[in-house]
Design a protein around this motif. Structure first.
Motif, mmCIF file in Angstrom:
data_model
loop_
_atom_site.group_PDB
_atom_site.id
_atom_site.type_symbol
_atom_site.label_atom_id
_atom_site.label_comp_id
_atom_site.label_asym_id
_atom_site.label_seq_id
_atom_site.Cartn_x
_atom_site.Cartn_y
_atom_site.Cartn_z
ATOM 1 N N SER A 8 0.875 -1.288 -0.152
ATOM 2 C CA SER A 8 0.086 -0.130 -0.193
ATOM 3 C C SER A 8 0.977 1.338 0.054
ATOM 4 O O SER A 8 2.128 1.212 0.358
ATOM 5 N N LEU A 9 0.229 2.521 -0.407
ATOM 6 C CA LEU A 9 0.886 3.692 -0.291
ATOM 7 C C LEU A 9 0.982 4.165 1.008
ATOM 8 O O LEU A 9 -0.123 4.345 1.505
ATOM 9 N N VAL A 10 2.148 4.672 1.421
ATOM 10 C CA VAL A 10 2.330 5.250 2.734
ATOM 11 C C VAL A 10 3.075 6.716 2.440
ATOM 12 O O VAL A 10 3.874 6.949 1.495
ATOM 13 N N GLY A 11 3.031 7.612 3.585
ATOM 14 C CA GLY A 11 3.659 8.902 3.190
ATOM 15 C C GLY A 11 4.238 9.137 4.542
ATOM 16 O O GLY A 11 3.992 8.746 5.587
ATOM 17 N N ARG A 12 5.107 10.619 4.425
ATOM 18 C CA ARG A 12 5.847 10.830 5.413
ATOM 19 C C ARG A 12 5.901 12.351 5.566
ATOM 20 O O ARG A 12 6.421 13.058 4.328
ATOM 21 N N ILE A 13 5.823 13.322 6.731
ATOM 22 C CA ILE A 13 5.901 14.652 6.492
ATOM 23 C C ILE A 13 6.685 14.750 7.769
ATOM 24 O O ILE A 13 6.242 14.582 8.959
ATOM 25 N N GLY A 14 7.933 15.029 7.617
ATOM 26 C CA GLY A 14 9.012 14.964 8.953
ATOM 27 C C GLY A 14 8.987 13.576 9.581
ATOM 28 O O GLY A 14 9.335 12.845 8.764
ATOM 29 N N GLY A 15 8.717 13.749 10.957
ATOM 30 C CA GLY A 15 8.535 12.418 11.505
ATOM 31 C C GLY A 15 7.285 11.743 11.569
ATOM 32 O O GLY A 15 6.957 10.516 11.968
ATOM 33 N N ASN A 16 6.321 12.159 10.855
ATOM 34 C CA ASN A 16 4.919 11.950 10.945
ATOM 35 C C ASN A 16 4.725 10.914 9.763
ATOM 36 O O ASN A 16 4.675 11.218 8.568
ATOM 37 N N VAL A 17 4.752 9.497 10.205
ATOM 38 C CA VAL A 17 4.359 8.363 9.066
ATOM 39 C C VAL A 17 3.058 8.341 9.149
ATOM 40 O O VAL A 17 2.335 7.914 10.144
ATOM 41 N N PHE A 18 2.254 8.067 7.803
ATOM 42 C CA PHE A 18 1.072 7.729 7.815
ATOM 43 C C PHE A 18 0.468 6.899 6.476
ATOM 44 O O PHE A 18 1.122 6.995 5.607
ATOM 45 N N PHE A 19 -0.757 6.030 6.768
ATOM 46 C CA PHE A 19 -1.265 5.336 5.538
ATOM 47 C C PHE A 19 -1.873 6.359 4.857
ATOM 48 O O PHE A 19 -2.569 6.942 5.091
ATOM 49 N N ILE A 20 -1.733 6.052 3.455
ATOM 50 C CA ILE A 20 -2.283 6.658 2.301
ATOM 51 C C ILE A 20 -3.253 5.925 1.498
ATOM 52 O O ILE A 20 -4.583 6.050 1.584
ATOM 53 N N GLY A 21 -2.799 4.499 1.282
ATOM 54 C CA GLY A 21 -3.844 3.768 0.496
ATOM 55 C C GLY A 21 -4.332 4.183 -0.575
ATOM 56 O O GLY A 21 -3.707 4.684 -1.432
ATOM 57 N N GLU A 22 -5.627 3.834 -1.022
ATOM 58 C CA GLU A 22 -6.337 4.385 -2.195
ATOM 59 C C GLU A 22 -6.759 6.171 -2.115
ATOM 60 O O GLU A 22 -7.129 6.488 -2.997
ATOM 61 N N GLY A 23 -6.260 6.711 -0.902
ATOM 62 C CA GLY A 23 -6.640 8.120 -0.620
ATOM 63 C C GLY A 23 -6.520 8.648 0.814
ATOM 64 O O GLY A 23 -7.063 7.818 1.432
ATOM 65 N N VAL A 24 -6.270 9.701 0.672
ATOM 66 C CA VAL A 24 -6.202 10.295 2.193
ATOM 67 C C VAL A 24 -6.449 11.724 2.218
ATOM 68 O O VAL A 24 -6.011 12.504 1.223
ATOM 69 N N ARG A 25 -7.431 12.327 3.237
ATOM 70 C CA ARG A 25 -7.392 13.742 3.026
ATOM 71 C C ARG A 25 -7.297 14.217 4.779
ATOM 72 O O ARG A 25 -7.899 13.545 5.599
ATOM 73 N N PHE A 26 -6.288 15.199 4.773
ATOM 74 C CA PHE A 26 -6.092 15.397 6.010
ATOM 75 C C PHE A 26 -5.280 16.868 6.152
ATOM 76 O O PHE A 26 -4.559 17.289 5.416
ATOM 77 N N PRO A 27 -5.766 17.753 7.213
ATOM 78 C CA PRO A 27 -5.143 18.900 7.482
ATOM 79 C C PRO A 27 -3.724 18.427 8.196
ATOM 80 O O PRO A 27 -3.707 17.729 8.904
ATOM 81 N N THR A 28 -2.800 19.390 8.006
ATOM 82 C CA THR A 28 -1.344 19.458 8.495
ATOM 83 C C THR A 28 -0.958 20.592 9.113
ATOM 84 O O THR A 28 -1.054 21.606 8.314
ATOM 85 N N ASP A 29 -0.319 20.748 10.019
ATOM 86 C CA ASP A 29 0.518 21.867 10.405
ATOM 87 C C ASP A 29 2.000 21.787 10.128
ATOM 88 O O ASP A 29 2.644 22.558 10.637
#
Length: 57
Positions: A8-29
């Motif tokens: 599956s597709l996963v992502g990272r911004i800085g040290g924050n790792v998260f599941f993307i899968g077929e789609g994700v929507r999230f606010p981030t600071d």
């Protein structure tokens, strides 16, 4: 990423790792680059491609 579906597709911004899968929507600071990869346990069968669309609102 343990506990997440293999291939599956996963992502990272800085040290924050998260599941993307077929789609994700999230606010981030979080500031920084968005990095994405396939949650893969081996490289023996890697072929093909994946398309990703990113929309910033």
């Amino acid at each position: 990423m343990p506990g997440v579906i293999e291939d599956s597709l996963v992502g990272r911004i800085g040290g924050n790792v998260f599941f993307i899968g077929e789609g994700v929507r999230f606010p981030t600071d979080k500031a920084g680059e968005l990095e994405m990869t396939i949650n893969d346990v081996g490289y023996h069968d890697n072929e093909g491609s994946i398309g990703v669309f990113i929309t910033i609102v």
